[in-house]
Design a protein around this motif. Sequence first.
Motif, PDB file in Angstrom:
ATOM      1  N   GLU A 178       0.833  -1.203   0.000  1.00  0.00           N
ATOM      2  CA  GLU A 178       0.000   0.000   0.000  1.00  0.00           C
ATOM      3  C   GLU A 178       0.865   1.250   0.000  1.00  0.00           C
ATOM      4  O   GLU A 178       1.969   1.259   0.519  1.00  0.00           O
ATOM      5  CB  GLU A 178      -0.911   0.001   1.222  1.00  0.00           C
ATOM      6  CG  GLU A 178      -1.956   1.097   1.162  1.00  0.00           C
ATOM      7  CD  GLU A 178      -2.868   1.067   2.363  1.00  0.00           C
ATOM      8  OE1 GLU A 178      -3.035   2.115   2.986  1.00  0.00           O
ATOM      9  OE2 GLU A 178      -3.385  -0.008   2.670  1.00  0.00           O
ATOM     10  N   ARG A 237       0.744   0.556   6.522  1.00  0.00           N
ATOM     11  CA  ARG A 237       0.125  -0.577   7.219  1.00  0.00           C
ATOM     12  C   ARG A 237       1.223  -1.358   7.928  1.00  0.00           C
ATOM     13  O   ARG A 237       2.322  -1.504   7.411  1.00  0.00           O
ATOM     14  CB  ARG A 237      -0.577  -1.502   6.227  1.00  0.00           C
ATOM     15  CG  ARG A 237      -1.782  -0.857   5.613  1.00  0.00           C
ATOM     16  CD  ARG A 237      -3.046  -1.568   6.055  1.00  0.00           C
ATOM     17  NE  ARG A 237      -4.196  -0.885   5.481  1.00  0.00           N
ATOM     18  CZ  ARG A 237      -5.159  -0.352   6.196  1.00  0.00           C
ATOM     19  NH1 ARG A 237      -5.124  -0.406   7.497  1.00  0.00           N
ATOM     20  NH2 ARG A 237      -6.166   0.246   5.614  1.00  0.00           N
ATOM     21  N   ALA A 276      -7.036   2.011  16.405  1.00  0.00           N
ATOM     22  CA  ALA A 276      -6.194   1.548  15.303  1.00  0.00           C
ATOM     23  C   ALA A 276      -4.737   1.453  15.751  1.00  0.00           C
ATOM     24  O   ALA A 276      -3.827   1.603  14.941  1.00  0.00           O
ATOM     25  CB  ALA A 276      -6.327   2.494  14.123  1.00  0.00           C
ATOM     26  N   LYS A 279      -2.612  -1.299  13.881  1.00  0.00           N
ATOM     27  CA  LYS A 279      -2.848  -1.478  12.443  1.00  0.00           C
ATOM     28  C   LYS A 279      -1.819  -0.782  11.569  1.00  0.00           C
ATOM     29  O   LYS A 279      -1.655  -1.128  10.408  1.00  0.00           O
ATOM     30  CB  LYS A 279      -4.236  -0.945  12.073  1.00  0.00           C
ATOM     31  CG  LYS A 279      -5.376  -1.730  12.686  1.00  0.00           C
ATOM     32  CD  LYS A 279      -6.699  -1.141  12.273  1.00  0.00           C
ATOM     33  CE  LYS A 279      -7.848  -1.861  12.948  1.00  0.00           C
ATOM     34  NZ  LYS A 279      -9.136  -1.222  12.680  1.00  0.00           N
ATOM     35  N   LEU A 331      -4.951   9.900   9.671  1.00  0.00           N
ATOM     36  CA  LEU A 331      -6.040   8.951   9.900  1.00  0.00           C
ATOM     37  C   LEU A 331      -7.325   9.409   9.207  1.00  0.00           C
ATOM     38  O   LEU A 331      -8.054   8.595   8.640  1.00  0.00           O
ATOM     39  CB  LEU A 331      -6.274   8.762  11.404  1.00  0.00           C
ATOM     40  CG  LEU A 331      -5.163   8.011  12.143  1.00  0.00           C
ATOM     41  CD1 LEU A 331      -5.397   8.048  13.639  1.00  0.00           C
ATOM     42  CD2 LEU A 331      -5.043   6.577  11.663  1.00  0.00           C
ATOM     43  N   ASP A 350      -7.377  11.269   6.525  1.00  0.00           N
ATOM     44  CA  ASP A 350      -7.086  11.104   5.091  1.00  0.00           C
ATOM     45  C   ASP A 350      -7.310   9.657   4.653  1.00  0.00           C
ATOM     46  O   ASP A 350      -7.834   9.409   3.571  1.00  0.00           O
ATOM     47  CB  ASP A 350      -5.643  11.536   4.822  1.00  0.00           C
ATOM     48  CG  ASP A 350      -5.308  11.568   3.341  1.00  0.00           C
ATOM     49  OD1 ASP A 350      -6.190  11.981   2.559  1.00  0.00           O
ATOM     50  OD2 ASP A 350      -4.192  11.188   2.977  1.00  0.00           O
ATOM     51  N   ILE A 351      -6.932   8.704   5.517  1.00  0.00           N
ATOM     52  CA  ILE A 351      -7.101   7.279   5.184  1.00  0.00           C
ATOM     53  C   ILE A 351      -8.570   6.876   5.212  1.00  0.00           C
ATOM     54  O   ILE A 351      -9.062   6.207   4.315  1.00  0.00           O
ATOM     55  CB  ILE A 351      -6.290   6.419   6.170  1.00  0.00           C
ATOM     56  CG1 ILE A 351      -4.814   6.531   5.839  1.00  0.00           C
ATOM     57  CG2 ILE A 351      -6.732   4.964   6.148  1.00  0.00           C
ATOM     58  CD1 ILE A 351      -3.919   5.850   6.806  1.00  0.00           C
ATOM     59  N   ASN A 352      -9.257   7.275   6.292  1.00  0.00           N
ATOM     60  CA  ASN A 352     -10.648   6.868   6.465  1.00  0.00           C
ATOM     61  C   ASN A 352     -11.463   8.053   6.994  1.00  0.00           C
ATOM     62  O   ASN A 352     -11.375   8.375   8.171  1.00  0.00           O
ATOM     63  CB  ASN A 352     -10.727   5.681   7.432  1.00  0.00           C
ATOM     64  CG  ASN A 352     -12.113   5.098   7.514  1.00  0.00           C
ATOM     65  OD1 ASN A 352     -13.066   5.642   6.978  1.00  0.00           O
ATOM     66  ND2 ASN A 352     -12.225   3.976   8.204  1.00  0.00           N
ATOM     67  N   PRO A 353     -12.273   8.694   6.144  1.00  0.00           N
ATOM     68  CA  PRO A 353     -13.055   9.851   6.590  1.00  0.00           C
ATOM     69  C   PRO A 353     -14.048   9.539   7.718  1.00  0.00           C
ATOM     70  O   PRO A 353     -14.529  10.450   8.384  1.00  0.00           O
ATOM     71  CB  PRO A 353     -13.805  10.289   5.327  1.00  0.00           C
ATOM     72  CG  PRO A 353     -12.996   9.739   4.202  1.00  0.00           C
ATOM     73  CD  PRO A 353     -12.388   8.470   4.701  1.00  0.00           C
ATOM     74  N   GLU A 354     -14.352   8.253   7.952  1.00  0.00           N
ATOM     75  CA  GLU A 354     -15.270   7.886   9.048  1.00  0.00           C
ATOM     76  C   GLU A 354     -14.638   8.136  10.423  1.00  0.00           C
ATOM     77  O   GLU A 354     -15.354   8.192  11.416  1.00  0.00           O
ATOM     78  CB  GLU A 354     -15.673   6.416   8.920  1.00  0.00           C
ATOM     79  CG  GLU A 354     -16.542   6.149   7.711  1.00  0.00           C
ATOM     80  CD  GLU A 354     -16.779   4.666   7.489  1.00  0.00           C
ATOM     81  OE1 GLU A 354     -16.515   3.868   8.405  1.00  0.00           O
ATOM     82  OE2 GLU A 354     -17.239   4.318   6.385  1.00  0.00           O
ATOM     83  N   TYR A 355     -13.315   8.263  10.474  1.00  0.00           N
ATOM     84  CA  TYR A 355     -12.642   8.555  11.741  1.00  0.00           C
ATOM     85  C   TYR A 355     -12.827  10.013  12.172  1.00  0.00           C
ATOM     86  O   TYR A 355     -12.611  10.350  13.326  1.00  0.00           O
ATOM     87  CB  TYR A 355     -11.132   8.294  11.633  1.00  0.00           C
ATOM     88  CG  TYR A 355     -10.726   6.849  11.484  1.00  0.00           C
ATOM     89  CD1 TYR A 355     -11.504   5.819  11.957  1.00  0.00           C
ATOM     90  CD2 TYR A 355      -9.518   6.518  10.876  1.00  0.00           C
ATOM     91  CE1 TYR A 355     -11.110   4.496  11.832  1.00  0.00           C
ATOM     92  CE2 TYR A 355      -9.103   5.197  10.753  1.00  0.00           C
ATOM     93  CZ  TYR A 355      -9.913   4.193  11.225  1.00  0.00           C
ATOM     94  OH  TYR A 355      -9.502   2.894  11.107  1.00  0.00           O
ATOM     95  N   ARG A 356     -13.220  10.874  11.231  1.00  0.00           N
ATOM     96  CA  ARG A 356     -13.256  12.316  11.505  1.00  0.00           C
ATOM     97  C   ARG A 356     -14.132  12.705  12.704  1.00  0.00           C
ATOM     98  O   ARG A 356     -13.677  13.459  13.562  1.00  0.00           O
ATOM     99  CB  ARG A 356     -13.694  13.073  10.252  1.00  0.00           C
ATOM    100  CG  ARG A 356     -13.625  14.575  10.419  1.00  0.00           C
ATOM    101  CD  ARG A 356     -13.942  15.314   9.116  1.00  0.00           C
ATOM    102  NE  ARG A 356     -13.989  16.733   9.342  1.00  0.00           N
ATOM    103  CZ  ARG A 356     -12.935  17.527   9.382  1.00  0.00           C
ATOM    104  NH1 ARG A 356     -11.727  17.019   9.193  1.00  0.00           N
ATOM    105  NH2 ARG A 356     -13.059  18.813   9.617  1.00  0.00           N
TER     106      ARG A 356
END
Length: 129
Positions: free
Chosen positions: A2, A22, A56, A59, A86, A88-94
């Motif tokens: 990745e 990762r 995380a 991870k 974080l 940027d990787i997953n907007p659900e973390y915002r």
Amino acid sequence: MEKQRNSVGRRKEAVTRVFLTRGSGAITVNDKDYKAYFPLVYLQNQVERPLKTVEAADKFDIKINAAGGGVKGQAEAAMLGIARILVDINPEYRPALKAAGLLKRDPRSVERKKFGKKKARRSFQFSKR
């Protein structure tokens, strides 16, 4: 493999560049383990805080280049940089990171010294006689 993500975090005079891949949860600061670089436990907790907030911690591998300021400013700059990656990787973390106040850049810094003063605001001692 990745793609490696990177971000920057700042606090006072400290600037950190944060690189995330990762991995197993290793965090290095200037090629040292972060627990050796930040010997105080509360500074280690500052660096881990964004990862613990989104659960995380094991991870990602994180590499941090820190420069300027002191260790406290560098730890808080690293915290901001990790939180930004974080999101940027997953907007659900915002929402979780925002609620914890980890996406704010702390604007406070040292006030400059003014001429005719001893420090930024302190005057020279007054002598009546």
